[in-house]
Design an enzyme around this catalytic site. Structure first.
Site, mmCIF file in Angstrom:
data_model
loop_
_atom_site.group_PDB
_atom_site.id
_atom_site.type_symbol
_atom_site.label_atom_id
_atom_site.label_comp_id
_atom_site.label_asym_id
_atom_site.label_seq_id
_atom_site.Cartn_x
_atom_site.Cartn_y
_atom_site.Cartn_z
ATOM 1 N N ASN A 154 54.985 31.996 19.524
ATOM 2 C CA ASN A 154 55.155 33.380 20.252
ATOM 3 C C ASN A 154 55.285 34.544 19.174
ATOM 4 O OD1 ASN A 154 55.763 35.504 22.117
ATOM 5 N ND2 ASN A 154 57.270 34.334 23.223
ATOM 6 N N CYS B 202 61.835 39.682 22.590
ATOM 7 C CA CYS B 202 62.638 39.109 24.017
ATOM 8 C C CYS B 202 64.091 38.782 23.516
ATOM 9 C CB CYS B 202 61.738 37.956 24.594
ATOM 10 S SG CYS B 202 62.313 37.743 26.376
ATOM 11 N N GLU C 58 59.394 28.058 26.879
ATOM 12 C CA GLU C 58 59.007 28.437 25.568
ATOM 13 C C GLU C 58 59.394 27.524 24.571
ATOM 14 O OE1 GLU C 58 59.905 32.651 24.275
ATOM 15 O OE2 GLU C 58 60.468 32.903 26.449
#
Lengths: 298, 298
Positions: free
Chosen positions: A96, A158, A132
């Site tokens: 990510n 995030c 995730e």
């Protein structure tokens, strides 16, 4: 940034990003922060195989043909940007990821998300997934500070914004600005968390960590409901005073701008948060010696 | 706690503390948090020799004859307390210290302040001094968690509350509650800091660190003006949700009470801040490897 639905194409999304870049430029912005996984829907909410996720949602190259218009616009306007996307490496590793692009349109920094929230297993009873930990490895590049058009800029993504270690490691590298993208579902699938807390804890995390590290923080969310799944939005810009100076208020694409005087951090860095004068790392060792919480030290 | 003036005696101050302890008990409190240097005025604002400071403001023993009534009241009522005072050891070492006393009136924990703010030199041009670095050594006991009547309780003092390392080291020892006393002048002698920031940064620091460590935080100030020197007050109790659940509003002795359900922290500890699942100390090493801020890592 408003929702990105499963049916939206990369071309449609990039056009929206370019439109927001142009609006930001017209309002005097020199750097634009886009969300985490900005090119697609927040796909970790769906159970699927890793191969399917890669096929549909990951980028093999950056820039690539579909995202190139955003890089071209940045160079044309002389505006840098931060962008989050799902990265698949040549070796097949999945991260990510976010990048910093400077005002010449060149990638000058990369970050791979470290604090991956959620789970790796299928939770069919939950209203949606938060996978995730299935789709991504923990980032392998650490928290880094890059010179972006003369500004010492740290990146995170995030959930990292809720961890004070993130900002501290960046501030110890003399960051003046921390930028991040995020997608935060309005519902917590693990327990019945009051919805308002998802936003209030987001904002106090940005505010306190901006202040405690004497940095500007700019955080950009996707908002609204992606195919029915609502997110908190609340993109925000926070000064080193801990004050919220700009925030989004709509559920769709929206540009918020602030003039970030980097010198505001100086008084804090020179006095209350003069790290060299006041920090005592000999008393912080548990932060690196323990992962989880344990017994009191004797 | 309202101001303590230079002319106030220890006996007068201890009587006020006992009165507040009794009021807190009558309202259901089982633990009371008193301020930093609660027995005297905030004397680091005055230039004087160390010998004079010791003579007037430090405690050689704890409890001592003058403070004994507070310990007696705690035992009588079955209420524990946290108390800050200036400590001089038998070897002549000086610390800004706090203690935890349990409901039997026994001292069960001690802390010596680590993040000493201010300066050691005389600043005759300043409206007042902030001489903690002159009068005190950096604490030598680290950040410790004690079992206080069954509650895992961490201690810190004043400026420590603005440093995220404080709370993290305590949370890594499974603290459920962090208690602290403070004295924060309303004016910053180093630069023209807007007065409102002294309070807002205090509150967001408590709120974000309570949340990010899933602990309750109870912070008690002296308030009002001590011999003309005004302090921000704003004693506060914050839940692990990051929510401010009680705060003082007057400029004098005032008791605020909250029912602290320790289980509120559990959902945060089990999910978003499940340290064992989510922390990545290999990426936090700068926190202990650097004191001051330096260059970006390559």
């Amino acid at each position: 940034m408003g929702p990105v639905h499963l049916s939206d194409t990369r071309a449609q999304v990039v056009k929206r990003l370019v439109d927001m870049l142009r609006e930001a430029h017209s309002r005097g912005a020199r750097l634009v922060v886009f969300p985490e996984l900005a090119l697609t829907t927040f796909f970790p909410r769906y159970w699927m195989t890793e191969a399917e996720a890669v096929e549909r949602f990951f980028e093999k190259e950056m820039p690539n043909r579909q995202v190139q218009p955003l890089f071209d616009a940045a160079r044309e306007l002389g505006v840098g940007f931060y962008l989050g996307y799902a990265e698949i490496t040549a070796e097949g590793r999945r991260f990510n990821t976010s990048i910093m692009v400077d005002s010449s349109g060149a990638i000058v920094g990369k970050y791979r998300k470290i604090h991956l929230p959620g789970h790796a297993d299928h939770k069919p009873e939950a209203p949606f997934q938060h996978l995730e930990k299935k789709f991504f490895e923990v980032g392998d590049m650490g928290f880094r500070v890059y010179d972006v058009d003369g500004v010492k800029t740290g990146m995170c993504l995030c959930n990292d914004r809720r961890w004070p270690e993130t900002y501290r490691v960046l501030a110890l590298q003399s960051a003046e600005l921390v930028v991040l993208g995020y997608n935060t579902p309005s519902l917590n699938i693990h327990w019945n968390e009051p919805v308002h807390l998802r936003t209030s804890t987001h904002l106090i995390s940005l505010m306190a960590n901006a202040y405690q590290n004497a940095v500007w923080v700019a955080a950009a969310a996707k908002c609204g409901a992606e195919d029915g799944f609502h997110m908190i939005g609340s993109s925000a810009i926070v000064a080193p005073t801990g004050e919220l100076v700009a925030r989004s208020v709509t559920e769709d694409d929206e540009v918020v701008v602030a003039h970030a005087d980097l010198a505001i951090g100086d008084n804090f860095r020179e006095h209350v948060f003069n790290f060299a004068k006041h920090r005592a790392p000999e008393h912080y060792r548990l932060i690196v010696e323990r992962v989880g919480a344990g017994e009191p030290i004797a």
